[in-house]
Enzyme design. Structure first.
Site, PDB file in Angstrom:
ATOM      1  N   THR A  51       0.825  -1.206   0.000  1.00 56.05           N
ATOM      2  CA  THR A  51       0.000   0.000   0.000  1.00 56.05           C
ATOM      3  C   THR A  51       0.859   1.256   0.000  1.00 56.05           C
ATOM      4  O   THR A  51       0.434   2.304  -0.462  1.00 56.05           O
ATOM      5  CB  THR A  51      -0.949  -0.011   1.207  1.00 56.05           C
ATOM      6  OG1 THR A  51      -1.719  -1.228   1.186  1.00 56.05           O
ATOM      7  CG2 THR A  51      -1.908   1.157   1.177  1.00 56.05           C
ATOM      8  N   TYR A 138       5.447 -12.690   3.097  1.00 56.83           N
ATOM      9  CA  TYR A 138       4.233 -12.392   2.329  1.00 56.83           C
ATOM     10  C   TYR A 138       4.023 -13.499   1.298  1.00 56.83           C
ATOM     11  O   TYR A 138       4.793 -13.656   0.356  1.00 56.83           O
ATOM     12  CB  TYR A 138       4.380 -11.042   1.637  1.00 56.83           C
ATOM     13  CG  TYR A 138       3.078 -10.315   1.365  1.00 56.83           C
ATOM     14  CD1 TYR A 138       1.847 -10.944   1.493  1.00 56.83           C
ATOM     15  CD2 TYR A 138       3.092  -8.983   0.966  1.00 56.83           C
ATOM     16  CE1 TYR A 138       0.671 -10.264   1.248  1.00 56.83           C
ATOM     17  CE2 TYR A 138       1.915  -8.290   0.712  1.00 56.83           C
ATOM     18  CZ  TYR A 138       0.703  -8.933   0.863  1.00 56.83           C
ATOM     19  OH  TYR A 138      -0.454  -8.258   0.614  1.00 56.83           O
ATOM     20  N   LYS A 163       1.850 -13.873   5.937  1.00 58.00           N
ATOM     21  CA  LYS A 163       0.732 -13.032   5.527  1.00 58.00           C
ATOM     22  C   LYS A 163       0.237 -13.517   4.165  1.00 58.00           C
ATOM     23  O   LYS A 163       1.024 -13.660   3.231  1.00 58.00           O
ATOM     24  CB  LYS A 163       1.168 -11.570   5.441  1.00 58.00           C
ATOM     25  CG  LYS A 163       0.052 -10.615   5.011  1.00 58.00           C
ATOM     26  CD  LYS A 163       0.566  -9.197   4.921  1.00 58.00           C
ATOM     27  CE  LYS A 163      -0.575  -8.261   4.481  1.00 58.00           C
ATOM     28  NZ  LYS A 163      -0.107  -6.874   4.333  1.00 58.00           N
TER      29      LYS A 163
END
Length: 314
Positions: A51, A138, A163
């Site tokens: 993000t 991730y 994640k």
């Protein structure tokens, strides 16, 4: 020895990276944005990640963002840093995060290439090196794990969690089960839902033991994000349904119109609400005027729905 990971409870926030109109880093605006997240109740900050447009940042820019966030947060919430890319770049990023004083690292996928599962574990091991920081891997794109490779990550002392941004809930259920069954560190391993607009899938992930999630919406409409998070913790399905129908699903429908809008759209929403976060860097694209008008309507309607819930004692 790896330090214990700082508490990663509450709503996890991923600050936007503000740029000027000529796409230069704006650290003053970033400091304000970090304070906005902290004041709104973020449980932790993940700086310079997806993000935060990690892929568009130079190493010195990311380092400046992390140091600024640490200064502003002042220990009130943990500050984690993004690292990733090719093996050497990822390793340097982990080292830079440690030198800056970050509380941990989110290790993003390798750049461009995909190797076998054992190669992915080796990549994580190499990137982590001998860091004392906790590392979250991730799981997405070029870093999709199997049950076996997820369990193998337990042999990397600094890796404390996974994640999921891949979005295969059956695979993630198998991974969670396998890691927990491995015992030892696997019993306390952390799992996160990192899908775009994670609130839409939050209930499904919570059902397989993945209660933690990151919220991009917290950067623009934190009052809605925090209310949804509380409803999930309380098992308040009616409130979640009301917020999904009145805000999240229309937002997702608009998000899905253009590649990259998982970042561009929420950043535009922050600007609509008065934050000086600036534009996105390419190859991300800005919403059109028509899309911005629709976005503003979605936000206004969502805030109206929230007000209705509060007026009704919910």
């Amino acid at each position: 020895m790896t330090q214990s990971p700082a508490e990663l409870n509450g709503l996890l926030a991923f600050p936007f990276t503000p740029f000027t109109d000529d796409l230069e880093l704006d650290l003053d605006a970033f400091a304000d944005h970090v304070e906005f997240h902290v004041a709104a109740g973020a449980g932790a900050l993940f700086v310079g990640c997806g993000t935060g447009e990690y892929s568009s940042l130079a190493p010195d820019e990311l380092n400046a963002l992390v140091r600024t966030a640490l200064d502003v947060a002042g220990g009130r919430v943990p500050v984690w840093a993004g690292a990733g890319g090719g093996a050497a770049t990822a390793r340097a990023g982990v080292a830079a995060a440690a030198a800056a004083g970050a509380d941990g690292v989110l290790l993003l996928p390798p750049y461009l290439v995909t190797g076998p599962p054992d190669g992915l574990v080796a990549h994580v091991r190499y990137a982590a090196g001998d860091t004392g920081l906790p590392v979250i891997v991730y799981h997405r794109a070029t870093a999709v794990l199997t049950e076996r490779s997820a369990v193998a990550l337990l042999s990397v002392p600094s890796v404390t969690g996974i994640k999921d941004g891949h979005g295969d809930i059956e695979r993630m259920s198998r991974i969670v089960t396998a890691v927990r069954a491995a015992g030892g560190r696997g019993r306390d391993f952390l799992f996160f839902n990192g899908l775009p607009t994670a609130e839409v899938s939050a209930r499904a992930y919570a059902a397989i033991g993945v209660e933690r999630y990151s919220s991009a919406v917290h950067g623009c409409v934190p009052e809605i994000a925090q209310r949804f998070h509380r409803a999930l913790a309380e098992g308040d399905g009616a409130t979640m349904d009301t917020l999904l129908n009145g805000f999240y699903l229309p937002l997702v429908a608009l998000r899905d119109e253009t590649p990259g809008f998982a970042v561009s759209l929420v950043k535009a929403a922050a600007r609509l609400r008065g934050q000086k976060v600036g534009p996105v860097r390419p190859p991300l694209a800005e919403p059109t005027d028509g899309q911005l008008r629709r976005l503003e309507q979605i936000i206004d309607h969502g805030l109206g729905v929230l007000a209705g819930l509060e007026a009704g004692g919910r």
